[in-house]
Design a protein around this motif. Structure first.
Motif, PDB file in Angstrom:
ATOM      1  N   GLY A   1      37.287 -13.901  -6.800  1.00  0.00           N
ATOM      2  CA  GLY A   1      37.498 -13.566  -5.512  1.00  0.00           C
ATOM      3  C   GLY A   1      37.652 -12.052  -5.145  1.00  0.00           C
ATOM      4  O   GLY A   1      37.709 -11.670  -3.975  1.00  0.00           O
ATOM      5  N   GLN A   2      37.427 -11.314  -6.376  1.00  0.00           N
ATOM      6  CA  GLN A   2      37.862  -9.869  -5.753  1.00  0.00           C
ATOM      7  C   GLN A   2      36.377  -9.064  -5.410  1.00  0.00           C
ATOM      8  O   GLN A   2      35.180  -9.806  -5.682  1.00  0.00           O
ATOM      9  CB  GLN A   2      37.995  -9.056  -7.122  1.00  0.00           C
ATOM     10  CG  GLN A   2      39.376  -9.370  -7.722  1.00  0.00           C
ATOM     11  CD  GLN A   2      40.437  -9.011  -6.972  1.00  0.00           C
ATOM     12  OE1 GLN A   2      40.279  -8.007  -6.269  1.00  0.00           O
ATOM     13  NE2 GLN A   2      41.665  -9.785  -7.034  1.00  0.00           N
ATOM     14  N   GLU A   3      36.224  -8.152  -4.756  1.00  0.00           N
ATOM     15  CA  GLU A   3      35.164  -7.279  -4.211  1.00  0.00           C
ATOM     16  C   GLU A   3      34.285  -7.153  -5.253  1.00  0.00           C
ATOM     17  O   GLU A   3      34.879  -6.744  -6.439  1.00  0.00           O
ATOM     18  CB  GLU A   3      35.806  -6.062  -3.643  1.00  0.00           C
ATOM     19  CG  GLU A   3      36.590  -6.053  -2.330  1.00  0.00           C
ATOM     20  CD  GLU A   3      35.793  -6.741  -1.267  1.00  0.00           C
ATOM     21  OE1 GLU A   3      34.623  -6.234  -0.927  1.00  0.00           O
ATOM     22  OE2 GLU A   3      36.247  -7.726  -0.491  1.00  0.00           O
ATOM     23  N   PRO A   4      32.868  -6.943  -4.962  1.00  0.00           N
ATOM     24  CA  PRO A   4      31.922  -6.537  -6.253  1.00  0.00           C
ATOM     25  C   PRO A   4      32.264  -5.421  -6.767  1.00  0.00           C
ATOM     26  O   PRO A   4      32.130  -5.183  -7.972  1.00  0.00           O
ATOM     27  CB  PRO A   4      30.724  -6.683  -5.204  1.00  0.00           C
ATOM     28  CG  PRO A   4      30.940  -7.519  -4.156  1.00  0.00           C
ATOM     29  CD  PRO A   4      32.377  -7.226  -3.672  1.00  0.00           C
ATOM     30  N   ILE A   5      32.669  -4.273  -6.042  1.00  0.00           N
ATOM     31  CA  ILE A   5      33.040  -3.227  -6.699  1.00  0.00           C
ATOM     32  C   ILE A   5      34.333  -3.102  -7.637  1.00  0.00           C
ATOM     33  O   ILE A   5      34.183  -2.527  -8.865  1.00  0.00           O
ATOM     34  CB  ILE A   5      33.387  -1.973  -5.591  1.00  0.00           C
ATOM     35  CG1 ILE A   5      33.726  -0.695  -6.169  1.00  0.00           C
ATOM     36  CG2 ILE A   5      34.752  -2.338  -4.888  1.00  0.00           C
ATOM     37  CD1 ILE A   5      32.337   0.075  -6.656  1.00  0.00           C
ATOM     38  N   ILE A   6      35.205  -4.068  -7.643  1.00  0.00           N
ATOM     39  CA  ILE A   6      36.249  -4.296  -8.582  1.00  0.00           C
ATOM     40  C   ILE A   6      35.421  -5.090  -9.759  1.00  0.00           C
ATOM     41  O   ILE A   6      36.067  -4.530 -10.788  1.00  0.00           O
ATOM     42  CB  ILE A   6      37.380  -5.365  -8.054  1.00  0.00           C
ATOM     43  CG1 ILE A   6      37.688  -4.697  -6.742  1.00  0.00           C
ATOM     44  CG2 ILE A   6      38.239  -5.564  -9.122  1.00  0.00           C
ATOM     45  CD1 ILE A   6      38.724  -3.578  -6.742  1.00  0.00           C
ATOM     46  N   LEU A   7      34.781  -5.905  -9.679  1.00  0.00           N
ATOM     47  CA  LEU A   7      34.127  -6.464 -10.488  1.00  0.00           C
ATOM     48  C   LEU A   7      33.093  -5.447 -11.418  1.00  0.00           C
ATOM     49  O   LEU A   7      33.096  -5.424 -12.717  1.00  0.00           O
ATOM     50  CB  LEU A   7      33.102  -7.480 -10.122  1.00  0.00           C
ATOM     51  CG  LEU A   7      34.059  -8.778  -9.674  1.00  0.00           C
ATOM     52  CD1 LEU A   7      33.055  -9.739  -9.045  1.00  0.00           C
ATOM     53  CD2 LEU A   7      35.018  -9.317 -10.460  1.00  0.00           C
ATOM     54  N   PHE A   8      32.617  -4.480 -10.770  1.00  0.00           N
ATOM     55  CA  PHE A   8      31.694  -3.695 -11.370  1.00  0.00           C
ATOM     56  C   PHE A   8      32.638  -2.697 -12.312  1.00  0.00           C
ATOM     57  O   PHE A   8      32.259  -2.206 -13.281  1.00  0.00           O
ATOM     58  CB  PHE A   8      30.937  -2.911 -10.194  1.00  0.00           C
ATOM     59  CG  PHE A   8      30.013  -1.636 -10.507  1.00  0.00           C
ATOM     60  CD1 PHE A   8      29.090  -1.618 -11.550  1.00  0.00           C
ATOM     61  CD2 PHE A   8      30.690  -0.263 -10.339  1.00  0.00           C
ATOM     62  CE1 PHE A   8      28.497  -0.748 -12.145  1.00  0.00           C
ATOM     63  CE2 PHE A   8      29.791   0.656 -10.692  1.00  0.00           C
ATOM     64  CZ  PHE A   8      28.657   0.621 -11.677  1.00  0.00           C
ATOM     65  N   MET A   9      33.702  -2.198 -11.676  1.00  0.00           N
ATOM     66  CA  MET A   9      34.627  -1.197 -12.324  1.00  0.00           C
ATOM     67  C   MET A   9      35.134  -1.929 -13.672  1.00  0.00           C
ATOM     68  O   MET A   9      35.136  -1.378 -14.643  1.00  0.00           O
ATOM     69  CB  MET A   9      35.781  -0.860 -11.573  1.00  0.00           C
ATOM     70  CG  MET A   9      35.388  -0.168 -10.291  1.00  0.00           C
ATOM     71  SD  MET A   9      34.723   1.184 -10.642  1.00  0.00           S
ATOM     72  CE  MET A   9      36.202   2.154 -10.431  1.00  0.00           C
ATOM     73  N   ALA A  10      35.167  -3.238 -13.637  1.00  0.00           N
ATOM     74  CA  ALA A  10      35.839  -4.148 -14.691  1.00  0.00           C
ATOM     75  C   ALA A  10      34.558  -4.027 -15.775  1.00  0.00           C
ATOM     76  O   ALA A  10      34.983  -3.868 -16.967  1.00  0.00           O
ATOM     77  CB  ALA A  10      36.284  -5.522 -14.437  1.00  0.00           C
ATOM     78  N   THR A  11      33.419  -4.293 -15.187  1.00  0.00           N
ATOM     79  CA  THR A  11      32.262  -3.896 -16.326  1.00  0.00           C
ATOM     80  C   THR A  11      32.292  -2.497 -17.120  1.00  0.00           C
ATOM     81  O   THR A  11      31.901  -2.537 -18.213  1.00  0.00           O
ATOM     82  CB  THR A  11      30.931  -4.411 -15.869  1.00  0.00           C
ATOM     83  OG1 THR A  11      30.597  -3.433 -14.866  1.00  0.00           O
ATOM     84  CG2 THR A  11      31.132  -5.731 -15.221  1.00  0.00           C
ATOM     85  N   ILE A  12      32.563  -1.695 -16.300  1.00  0.00           N
ATOM     86  CA  ILE A  12      32.589  -0.327 -16.852  1.00  0.00           C
ATOM     87  C   ILE A  12      33.704  -0.194 -17.764  1.00  0.00           C
ATOM     88  O   ILE A  12      33.634   0.269 -19.010  1.00  0.00           O
ATOM     89  CB  ILE A  12      33.013   0.956 -15.974  1.00  0.00           C
ATOM     90  CG1 ILE A  12      31.798   0.805 -14.817  1.00  0.00           C
ATOM     91  CG2 ILE A  12      33.222   2.323 -16.456  1.00  0.00           C
ATOM     92  CD1 ILE A  12      32.081   1.901 -13.680  1.00  0.00           C
ATOM     93  N   GLY A  13      34.810  -0.691 -17.637  1.00  0.00           N
ATOM     94  CA  GLY A  13      35.952  -0.768 -18.671  1.00  0.00           C
ATOM     95  C   GLY A  13      35.642  -1.681 -19.914  1.00  0.00           C
ATOM     96  O   GLY A  13      35.656  -1.204 -20.906  1.00  0.00           O
ATOM     97  N   LEU A  14      34.881  -2.623 -19.583  1.00  0.00           N
ATOM     98  CA  LEU A  14      34.323  -3.670 -20.696  1.00  0.00           C
ATOM     99  C   LEU A  14      33.246  -2.831 -21.662  1.00  0.00           C
ATOM    100  O   LEU A  14      33.409  -3.089 -22.928  1.00  0.00           O
ATOM    101  CB  LEU A  14      33.564  -4.841 -20.104  1.00  0.00           C
ATOM    102  CG  LEU A  14      32.809  -5.634 -21.038  1.00  0.00           C
ATOM    103  CD1 LEU A  14      33.769  -6.299 -21.948  1.00  0.00           C
ATOM    104  CD2 LEU A  14      32.122  -6.835 -20.276  1.00  0.00           C
ATOM    105  N   ALA A  15      32.445  -1.921 -20.980  1.00  0.00           N
ATOM    106  CA  ALA A  15      31.522  -1.215 -21.862  1.00  0.00           C
ATOM    107  C   ALA A  15      32.352  -0.210 -22.798  1.00  0.00           C
ATOM    108  O   ALA A  15      31.940  -0.205 -24.042  1.00  0.00           O
ATOM    109  CB  ALA A  15      30.502  -0.237 -20.780  1.00  0.00           C
TER     110      ALA A  15
END
Lengths: 427, 334
Positions: free
Chosen positions: B113-127
């Motif tokens: 339910g979070q904004e796409p930009i939050i999900l994108f930031m999470a994938t940066i952390g994941l990287a």
């Protein structure tokens, strides 16, 4: 009684002499990121040599050496941050280990009175100590490398390469473009045709360049690459069946990392060097005894004798010798960065000294002076034997074309001096 | 036939092959974006992680050996076995499925339910996290990658002699086509066929498409979002493994492998973020476009045009068709 105790305490303090601080050698390493495979062995070699001096000799001139490691990830901004955060620790000399970081640190370190040693990289014209008072790039620089490669081709082709075609596959960056000017001058002098081919960072895709090489059929290919660009270039050369013995890389394109991925296809590939290869030198016995066996190795101990480990060890040896020289000049074991600079400027590496250090014939002999911060510019050539998995030095450390190079150094350093309003350092 | 035309034909063929390699990376992005709306910045690192895991398992390397040795003072590095490539691939797939579960369980489940930009930031952390784990597990040194079915049948590299001879007989000039690129093309065709068949003809595939179309509607008919997202990340992990193997065969398995994601971005911009055929067609257009530009114009302007030209080409397409060639037009009503 009180007086007696005070007198005894004072006497004990005087007998102990002044407390010596450590000699701090910062190591701007990159053990993480895309270039970690190159950064780890260098950092291990650099640290292990100082550990050896501490364990075997009790430090340098009786003062323990301390390696202050800071992770840059081969990133210029992080490198500058590392410099700023470690310079206050009494750092004696910086090895930026990146041309980008070196360029950023030249004005900063000069202002802070801390020397930089950019060994085989960085700003080539820093060889002119009259302009670059705090930057040293002995024993060889990129332009020496370019000339060394051409000299080797001349030597192996009866002294004549006129009419031949020499391709330069280079990383499309300030580093990769360094040899072009020198090679253009040498091309005019020796009559060969130069074919520069730029490869974009990081260099994982080089099909266009190697298709062009296949079409143009150069006689020789030189490479100024780094990281993944090297491995891909060697594989692509093998793919188009370019003869490996006619393919020569600069010293940053000549480690085990660069040839192993291509397997047997890399056999015969050559690279320039300014230091020895392998571990068949007495110093490595001491490294094994005092460092590895004692459990004090910087890494897993599995990099010893590799090209980049040896380069790190060589850099540490040169720093330690300069520190000894500084101690000798200033009559104190507890030297400062300014004194270290003096030691570097008076450094003389002779074969007798190399043998004494357990490194006979490991590197070229050279002398540093106020005007010459780059040494005697001697360059050797190594060749990869894929079946044995070893590099061999196939040429002595030989002179390079200083007539051409010195003129270019004077021109570039004069422009820098004029731009930054720098006067003569040596008068 | 004029020499320059022959060269251009050779360059075009090589461009098509390079395009397939780019498309292999882009496919992973498309799968995750299509199913969850997440632009997975970590896709390149997943390719690196998968390739390192494959080589590590195949060579019998002890995972986390440096850490274990540092803590316990041991000197273990290898188990002493050499696994068959297919076994290593299967075990790597298991690891990638475990990674998919962990990503879903510990990261994205908490961000529903979070904004796409939050999900994108999470994938940066994941990287960054994955890169660190890969380093700890397998070390940072460059590893040679060998995929062999038998002792004699390994992933081929080098000039394809049949094409060289045939074109030489036809035109008097032998074309260079790398055997590895031909293999990558065949693998990509099989991979796309499997992905299309999976999404069209299996229950899980249809559920994936339902989630991609409308999360809420899919939930209302009993599709488990958690399960589907683990499935999608697992499939993307498998695609990352294929891309990692193909690219790793060219350069050895090393940390810069994660940078192959840079090659996928213009492909996605051009082909669309939601279309598997778009990733393939986008890859081919970018591959041919950049190679021909480098061949025809590169020498006049100093060369090394491929990186920026791919983005310029993608930007031109964006101006006229923002959703990409095959992407779905996103209409948001306020």
């Amino acid at each position: 009684m009180k007086l007696k105790l005070t007198t005894a305490a004072l006497a004990a303090l005087m007998a102990a002499g002044p407390a010596m601080a450590d000699l701090v050698f910062p190591s701007l390493s990159y053990r993480t990121g895309p270039y970690a495979s190159g950064g780890i062995p260098f950092a291990d070699g650099y640290a292990d040599y100082f550990t050896l001096l501490n364990e075997r000799d009790g430090g340098i001139g009786g003062v323990m050496a301390r390696v202050l490691e800071c992770e840059t990830g081969y990133n210029t901004e992080k490198g500058v941050e590392c410099y700023e955060s470690t310079k206050g620790e009494g750092s004696l000399v910086y090895q930026p280990l990146s041309t980008g970081i070196t360029y950023q640190l030249i004005p900063k370190a000069t202002a802070d009175d801390i020397p930089i040693h950019s060994m085989g990289y960085g700003r080539t014209s820093a060889k002119n100590g009259d302009v670059f008072s705090h930057v040293f790039n002995y024993p060889a620089n990129y332009w020496d490398g370019a000339s060394g490669a051409i000299n080797y081709l001349l030597e192996s082709n009866g002294g004549d390469i006129s009419g031949k075609k020499v391709a330069l596959v280079y990383h499309n960056s300030a580093y990769g473009k360094e040899p072009i000017r020198t090679l253009e001058e040498l091309s005019a002098k020796h009559g060969f045709e130069l074919l520069p081919l730029a490869v974009d960072h990081p260099g994982q895709e080089q099909k266009s360049q190697w298709l062009q090489i296949r079409r143009e059929r150069p006689d020789f290919v030189l490479m100024w690459g780094w990281g993944v660009m090297n491995q891909v270039a060697i594989q692509e050369a093998a793919n188009i069946r370019f003869p490996m013995e006619n393919f020569i890389g600069i010293w940053w394109s000549g480690s085990e990392n660069d040839v192993l991925p291509a397997g047997d296809a890399a056999n015969g590939y050559k690279a320039l060097t300014f230091h020895g290869v392998g571990s068949d030198f007495p110093v490595f016995d001491d490294i094994q005894k005092y460092v590895v066996d004692a459990g004090k190795a910087a890494g897993a101990g599995d990099q010893i004798g590799t090209v980049l480990y040896n380069r790190g060890l060589y850099a540490a040896m040169l720093a330690a010798e300069a520190a000894k020289k500084a101690q000798e000049i200033h009559g104190t074991a507890d030297i400062t960065a300014a004194m270290m600079r003096d030691g570097m400027e008076a450094l003389e590496i002779t074969e007798a000294k190399m043998a004494e250090l357990g490194l006979p014939n490991f590197g070229p002999t050279f002398t540093v002076s106020c005007a010459n911060h780059g040494g005697d510019a001697l360059v050797g050539v190594t060749q990869w034997d894929a079946s044995a998995g070893t590099w061999s030095l196939i040429s002595d450390f030989k002179p390079t074309d200083q007539d051409v190079i010195n003129a270019l150094i004077q021109e570039d350093s004069a422009a820098y001096a004029a731009e930054n309003n720098i006067g003569s350092n040596c008068n | 036939m004029p020499e320059q035309l022959l060269f251009a034909m050779e360059v075009t063929l090589n461009g098509l092959m390079a395009g397939v390699m780019y498309a292999l990376v882009a496919l992973g992005f498309v799968l995750i974006f299509k199913a969850s709306g997440i632009f997975n910045f970590a896709q390149g690192v997943m390719a690196l992680f998968a390739a390192m895991t494959f080589v590590g398992i195949q060579n019998g390397q002890v995972p986390f050996s440096h850490l274990i040795n540092a803590i316990f003072g041991t000197k273990i590095h290898y188990f002493g076995w050499e696994l068959h490539s297919m076994v290593a691939i299967l075990l790597t797939v298991v690891v990638m499925i475990a990674m998919a579960w962990a990503v879903q369980r510990f990261i994205f489940r908490h961000l529903v339910g979070q904004e796409p930009i939050i999900l994108f930031m999470a994938t940066i952390g994941l990287a960054y996290l994955l890169e660190g784990i890969a380093d700890l597990m397998w070390g940072a040194e460059i590893k040679k990658l060998d995929v062999c079915l038998t002792d004699q049948t390994c992933l081929p590299q080098g000039i394809n002699l049949a094409i060289d001879e045939t074109t030489f007989n036809l035109f008097g000039y032998g074309f260079f086509i790398d055997n590895l690129d031909i293999t990558a093309t065949i693998v990509a065709i099989i991979l796309v066929a499997i992905l299309v068949a999976f999404s069209q003809y299996t229950k899980q595939g249809r559920a994936m498409r339902a989630v991609a179309d409308d999360h809420q509607a899919a939930l209302s008919v009993g599709v488990s979002l958690n399960y589907i997202w683990i499935l999608v990340w697992s499939v993307a992990g498998f695609v990352a493994l294929v891309a990692g193997i193909m690219w790793g065969a060219k350069s050895g398995v090393q940390f810069s492998l994660s940078l192959i994601a840079l090659k996928a971005l213009p492909v996605l911009m051009l082909g669309g973020f939601t279309s598997i055929p778009g990733a393939i067609v986008g890859g081919l257009i970018i591959g041919v476009g950049e190679k021909l530009f480098e061949f025809a114009i590169g020498p006049m302007i100093g060369g090394a045009t491929e990186n920026w030209f791919a983005y310029v080409l993608a930007l031109i397409f964006l101006v006229f068709r923002p959703q990409g060639l095959f992407g779905e037009k996103i209409i948001e009503r306020v």
